[in-house]
Design a protein around this motif. Structure first.
Motif, PDB file in Angstrom:
ATOM      1  N   TYR A 164      16.737  -3.154  -2.616  1.00 44.99           N
ATOM      2  CA  TYR A 164      17.437  -3.777  -1.491  1.00 44.99           C
ATOM      3  C   TYR A 164      17.197  -3.009  -0.196  1.00 44.99           C
ATOM      4  O   TYR A 164      17.308  -3.564   0.889  1.00 44.99           O
ATOM      5  CB  TYR A 164      18.942  -3.819  -1.754  1.00 44.99           C
ATOM      6  CG  TYR A 164      19.384  -4.974  -2.619  1.00 44.99           C
ATOM      7  CD1 TYR A 164      20.143  -6.011  -2.088  1.00 44.99           C
ATOM      8  CD2 TYR A 164      19.045  -5.042  -3.967  1.00 44.99           C
ATOM      9  CE1 TYR A 164      20.573  -7.070  -2.875  1.00 44.99           C
ATOM     10  CE2 TYR A 164      19.468  -6.094  -4.770  1.00 44.99           C
ATOM     11  CZ  TYR A 164      20.229  -7.109  -4.209  1.00 44.99           C
ATOM     12  OH  TYR A 164      20.634  -8.164  -4.992  1.00 44.99           O
ATOM     13  N   ARG A 165      16.938  -1.719  -0.316  1.00 45.51           N
ATOM     14  CA  ARG A 165      16.679  -0.894   0.870  1.00 45.51           C
ATOM     15  C   ARG A 165      15.836   0.296   0.445  1.00 45.51           C
ATOM     16  O   ARG A 165      15.913   0.767  -0.692  1.00 45.51           O
ATOM     17  CB  ARG A 165      17.984  -0.398   1.500  1.00 45.51           C
ATOM     18  CG  ARG A 165      18.768   0.567   0.627  1.00 45.51           C
ATOM     19  CD  ARG A 165      19.982   1.143   1.333  1.00 45.51           C
ATOM     20  NE  ARG A 165      20.710   2.069   0.484  1.00 45.51           N
ATOM     21  CZ  ARG A 165      20.480   3.371   0.401  1.00 45.51           C
ATOM     22  NH1 ARG A 165      19.516   3.905   1.150  1.00 45.51           N
ATOM     23  NH2 ARG A 165      21.199   4.145  -0.400  1.00 45.51           N
ATOM     24  N   GLU A 166      15.036   0.763   1.372  1.00 45.09           N
ATOM     25  CA  GLU A 166      14.194   1.914   1.081  1.00 45.09           C
ATOM     26  C   GLU A 166      13.764   2.524   2.403  1.00 45.09           C
ATOM     27  O   GLU A 166      13.480   1.803   3.368  1.00 45.09           O
ATOM     28  CB  GLU A 166      12.960   1.483   0.280  1.00 45.09           C
ATOM     29  CG  GLU A 166      12.431   2.523  -0.658  1.00 45.09           C
ATOM     30  CD  GLU A 166      13.318   2.752  -1.876  1.00 45.09           C
ATOM     31  OE1 GLU A 166      13.284   3.866  -2.409  1.00 45.09           O
ATOM     32  OE2 GLU A 166      14.039   1.821  -2.295  1.00 45.09           O
ATOM     33  N   GLY A 167      13.719   3.859   2.458  1.00 36.75           N
ATOM     34  CA  GLY A 167      13.203   4.484   3.657  1.00 36.75           C
ATOM     35  C   GLY A 167      11.710   4.296   3.754  1.00 36.75           C
ATOM     36  O   GLY A 167      11.172   3.877   4.778  1.00 36.75           O
ATOM     37  N   PHE A 168      11.031   4.579   2.665  1.00 38.60           N
ATOM     38  CA  PHE A 168       9.582   4.360   2.601  1.00 38.60           C
ATOM     39  C   PHE A 168       9.161   3.834   1.238  1.00 38.60           C
ATOM     40  O   PHE A 168       8.475   2.835   1.148  1.00 38.60           O
ATOM     41  CB  PHE A 168       8.820   5.655   2.921  1.00 38.60           C
ATOM     42  CG  PHE A 168       7.334   5.477   2.871  1.00 38.60           C
ATOM     43  CD1 PHE A 168       6.651   4.999   3.967  1.00 38.60           C
ATOM     44  CD2 PHE A 168       6.623   5.759   1.710  1.00 38.60           C
ATOM     45  CE1 PHE A 168       5.276   4.790   3.911  1.00 38.60           C
ATOM     46  CE2 PHE A 168       5.260   5.573   1.637  1.00 38.60           C
ATOM     47  CZ  PHE A 168       4.579   5.087   2.745  1.00 38.60           C
ATOM     48  N   GLY A 169       9.556   4.486   0.190  1.00 34.05           N
ATOM     49  CA  GLY A 169       9.139   4.094  -1.153  1.00 34.05           C
ATOM     50  C   GLY A 169       8.157   5.089  -1.745  1.00 34.05           C
ATOM     51  O   GLY A 169       7.055   4.719  -2.147  1.00 34.05           O
ATOM     52  N   SER A 170       8.575   6.360  -1.804  1.00 33.68           N
ATOM     53  CA  SER A 170       7.690   7.412  -2.316  1.00 33.68           C
ATOM     54  C   SER A 170       7.245   7.147  -3.748  1.00 33.68           C
ATOM     55  O   SER A 170       6.099   7.411  -4.116  1.00 33.68           O
ATOM     56  CB  SER A 170       8.388   8.772  -2.227  1.00 33.68           C
ATOM     57  OG  SER A 170       8.642   9.131  -0.895  1.00 33.68           O
ATOM     58  N   SER A 171       8.162   6.626  -4.571  1.00 29.39           N
ATOM     59  CA  SER A 171       7.808   6.367  -5.968  1.00 29.39           C
ATOM     60  C   SER A 171       6.719   5.303  -6.083  1.00 29.39           C
ATOM     61  O   SER A 171       5.933   5.311  -7.033  1.00 29.39           O
ATOM     62  CB  SER A 171       9.049   5.935  -6.752  1.00 29.39           C
ATOM     63  OG  SER A 171       9.611   4.747  -6.216  1.00 29.39           O
ATOM     64  N   VAL A 172       6.664   4.404  -5.108  1.00 29.51           N
ATOM     65  CA  VAL A 172       5.644   3.346  -5.126  1.00 29.51           C
ATOM     66  C   VAL A 172       4.258   3.934  -4.922  1.00 29.51           C
ATOM     67  O   VAL A 172       3.308   3.595  -5.640  1.00 29.51           O
ATOM     68  CB  VAL A 172       5.945   2.278  -4.055  1.00 29.51           C
ATOM     69  CG1 VAL A 172       4.868   1.200  -4.051  1.00 29.51           C
ATOM     70  CG2 VAL A 172       7.309   1.647  -4.291  1.00 29.51           C
ATOM     71  N   ILE A 173       4.119   4.833  -3.943  1.00 32.22           N
ATOM     72  CA  ILE A 173       2.787   5.397  -3.708  1.00 32.22           C
ATOM     73  C   ILE A 173       2.412   6.414  -4.793  1.00 32.22           C
ATOM     74  O   ILE A 173       1.227   6.615  -5.066  1.00 32.22           O
ATOM     75  CB  ILE A 173       2.647   6.002  -2.300  1.00 32.22           C
ATOM     76  CG1 ILE A 173       3.695   7.080  -2.032  1.00 32.22           C
ATOM     77  CG2 ILE A 173       2.720   4.909  -1.236  1.00 32.22           C
ATOM     78  CD1 ILE A 173       3.489   7.812  -0.701  1.00 32.22           C
ATOM     79  N   GLU A 174       3.414   7.033  -5.421  1.00 29.54           N
ATOM     80  CA  GLU A 174       3.101   7.913  -6.548  1.00 29.54           C
ATOM     81  C   GLU A 174       2.532   7.102  -7.706  1.00 29.54           C
ATOM     82  O   GLU A 174       1.543   7.495  -8.331  1.00 29.54           O
ATOM     83  CB  GLU A 174       4.352   8.662  -6.979  1.00 29.54           C
ATOM     84  CG  GLU A 174       4.795   9.732  -5.988  1.00 29.54           C
ATOM     85  CD  GLU A 174       6.131  10.348  -6.320  1.00 29.54           C
ATOM     86  OE1 GLU A 174       6.472  11.377  -5.710  1.00 29.54           O
ATOM     87  OE2 GLU A 174       6.845   9.802  -7.180  1.00 29.54           O
ATOM     88  N   ALA A 175       3.159   5.964  -7.987  1.00 33.41           N
ATOM     89  CA  ALA A 175       2.661   5.086  -9.052  1.00 33.41           C
ATOM     90  C   ALA A 175       1.284   4.539  -8.704  1.00 33.41           C
ATOM     91  O   ALA A 175       0.389   4.472  -9.554  1.00 33.41           O
ATOM     92  CB  ALA A 175       3.647   3.946  -9.278  1.00 33.41           C
ATOM     93  N   ALA A 176       1.107   4.151  -7.446  1.00 33.33           N
ATOM     94  CA  ALA A 176      -0.187   3.619  -7.010  1.00 33.33           C
ATOM     95  C   ALA A 176      -1.280   4.669  -7.136  1.00 33.33           C
ATOM     96  O   ALA A 176      -2.434   4.355  -7.469  1.00 33.33           O
ATOM     97  CB  ALA A 176      -0.084   3.118  -5.574  1.00 33.33           C
ATOM     98  N   CYS A 177      -0.932   5.930  -6.883  1.00 29.95           N
ATOM     99  CA  CYS A 177      -1.911   7.007  -7.004  1.00 29.95           C
ATOM    100  C   CYS A 177      -2.390   7.165  -8.445  1.00 29.95           C
ATOM    101  O   CYS A 177      -3.500   7.645  -8.697  1.00 29.95           O
ATOM    102  CB  CYS A 177      -1.305   8.315  -6.500  1.00 29.95           C
ATOM    103  SG  CYS A 177      -2.520   9.621  -6.180  1.00 29.95           S
ATOM    104  N   LEU A 178      -1.567   6.729  -9.379  1.00 33.91           N
ATOM    105  CA  LEU A 178      -1.942   6.757 -10.797  1.00 33.91           C
ATOM    106  C   LEU A 178      -2.685   5.497 -11.226  1.00 33.91           C
ATOM    107  O   LEU A 178      -2.989   5.315 -12.400  1.00 33.91           O
ATOM    108  CB  LEU A 178      -0.687   6.927 -11.660  1.00 33.91           C
ATOM    109  CG  LEU A 178      -0.019   8.297 -11.573  1.00 33.91           C
ATOM    110  CD1 LEU A 178       1.326   8.284 -12.285  1.00 33.91           C
ATOM    111  CD2 LEU A 178      -0.918   9.385 -12.157  1.00 33.91           C
ATOM    112  N   GLY A 179      -2.965   4.626 -10.254  1.00 32.73           N
ATOM    113  CA  GLY A 179      -3.721   3.415 -10.549  1.00 32.73           C
ATOM    114  C   GLY A 179      -2.879   2.270 -11.060  1.00 32.73           C
ATOM    115  O   GLY A 179      -3.416   1.319 -11.645  1.00 32.73           O
ATOM    116  N   LEU A 180      -1.551   2.316 -10.849  1.00 26.14           N
ATOM    117  CA  LEU A 180      -0.676   1.236 -11.296  1.00 26.14           C
ATOM    118  C   LEU A 180      -0.510   0.198 -10.189  1.00 26.14           C
ATOM    119  O   LEU A 180      -0.199   0.557  -9.053  1.00 26.14           O
ATOM    120  CB  LEU A 180       0.709   1.767 -11.682  1.00 26.14           C
ATOM    121  CG  LEU A 180       0.805   2.809 -12.785  1.00 26.14           C
ATOM    122  CD1 LEU A 180       2.273   3.128 -13.070  1.00 26.14           C
ATOM    123  CD2 LEU A 180       0.103   2.342 -14.046  1.00 26.14           C
TER     124      LEU A 180
END
Length: 379
Positions: free
Chosen positions: A284-300
């Motif tokens: 519902y809200r996020e400052g940036f979404g650090s967990s998203v780019i961490e997951a993306a860095c793992l190729g997800l």
């Protein structure tokens, strides 16, 4: 030549350990760097490359007496040390530092916005918290925001005037440690075995606090519906259960030990995320979404909502799919689409990792901070 002095201020030292450690290490090569926080022992600052620290009673909860005490104590510390710049992170530290910095005569008072608790609140409480953020902006000389969509939101909400804030690079307060978040087939296989995930499952993962704001009450029914249709999907949850969400798991009749696991808190997100095929955050809200780019860095590939803040962490249709905030149907459709299309998952995962390496690698973000401080303190 005498080095200029910077003091970072956070409420809890863990914030500095999690988000500022690399910044402090790089900045300390050119400046004397200090930390002020609610420090209880030397262990709280272990590993931080700082010249000194000050323990200050900055509490996250609002308390007029303790907050005023923290302001006075911090102002005295600032006057004594004569810092060239003070830099706060998180709302409470931001308010205390802005007031103390003004009282202490600090020339450069910097705050970085990393998310707004009030974004999902209503009424008087929302108005009060917004007012406090406006006060931070009014008192400080330099305002940073860790994402462009968050910056636009704060401007539209009249918290920050147009022209008074800066997003460093493409955003993110700390970026991603690309050495830790590095895809490994061996780690993937070991983690899936450790978690007893059956072979052939397409695994969705959410890593974060289990609460309403993270979209748990949309994710669970969306997955329940998908699990009723497909026996090759699995939902994996990591994080602290802040709202006793686990007490409601039994309400979803298609969740069972063969397709669902709530693991709890993990100290190894870089390893545990590798058990998954798709990262999902219907926030519902996020400052940036650090967990998203961490997951993306793992190729997800990622599924995120269209909430402000998290918009910067992914590119809809390129690195993942997007659902609407608070909407079970659009989340279900996105999950179903990626569950059915392995080629799309691979393509989006590769694009996501490439984007992170280019824009959000930790050393890239640190360089933006170095450049910011060189410009700020060059005179």
């Amino acid at each position: 030549m005498k080095k200029k002095k910077i003091c970072f201020v956070v409420a809890i030292p863990g914030t500095a350990q999690s988000f500022l450690k690399d910044h402090i290490a790089a900045l300390s090569e050119e400046y004397d760097v200090y930390l002020a926080a609610n420090i209880t022992s030397e262990n709280d600052v272990a590993g931080l490359n700082i010249n000194g620290y000050h323990s200050c009673p900055i509490n996250r909860k609002i308390s007029i007496n303790s907050d005023l005490k923290a302001v006075n104590e911090l102002a005295s510390y600032f006057k004594k040390e004569k810092f060239d710049a003070v830099h706060s992170v998180t709302p409470k530290a931001g308010l205390v530092t802005a007031l103390a910095g003004k009282l202490g005569g600090i020339k450069h008072r910097v705050h970085i916005f990393t998310g707004q608790v009030w974004a999902t609140k209503t009424g008087l409480f929302r108005s009060m918290l917004k007012m406090l953020d406006r006060l931070i902006v009014a008192l400080d000389t330099d305002i940073l925001v860790d994402g462009k969509s968050q910056q636009s939101f704060l401007i539209s909400e009249k918290v920050i005037p147009v022209g008074k804030s800066v997003v460093l690079g493409d955003g993110s307060i700390s970026g991603v440690n690309t050495e830790r978040f590095n895809p490994s087939e061996e780690i993937r296989n070991n983690r899936r075995k450790e978690l007893n995930i059956p072979d052939g499952k397409t695994v969705f993962v959410l890593m974060g606090r289990l609460n309403h704001d993270k979209g748990l009450y949309e994710l669970l029914p969306a997955f329940d519906r998908l699990a009723a249709e497909r026996d090759d999907v699995f939902l994996l949850l990591f994080g602290s259960d802040e709202e006793n969400v686990a007490s409601r798991f039994h309400e979803f009749k298609h969740l069972n030990k063969d397709n669902f696991l709530y693991y709890g808190i993990t100290s190894e997100p870089h390893n545990m995320l590798q058990a998954a095929d798709i990262f999902v955050l219907p926030t519902y809200r996020e400052g940036f979404g650090s967990s998203v780019i961490e997951a993306a860095c793992l190729g997800l590939p990622t599924i995120t909502s269209d909430a402000y803040g998290v918009l910067d962490a992914s590119v809809a249709g390129e690195t993942g799919l997007q659902c609407k905030v608070g909407d079970v149907e659009s989340l279900y459709v996105a999950m179903k689409t990626l569950a059915e299309d392995k080629e799309m998952r691979t393509r989006m995962g590769e694009a996501g990792r490439k984007r992170v390496l280019e824009k959000f690698a930790g050393d890239v973000v640190v360089k933006h901070w170095i450049d910011f401080y060189r410009d700020l303190l060059q005179s």
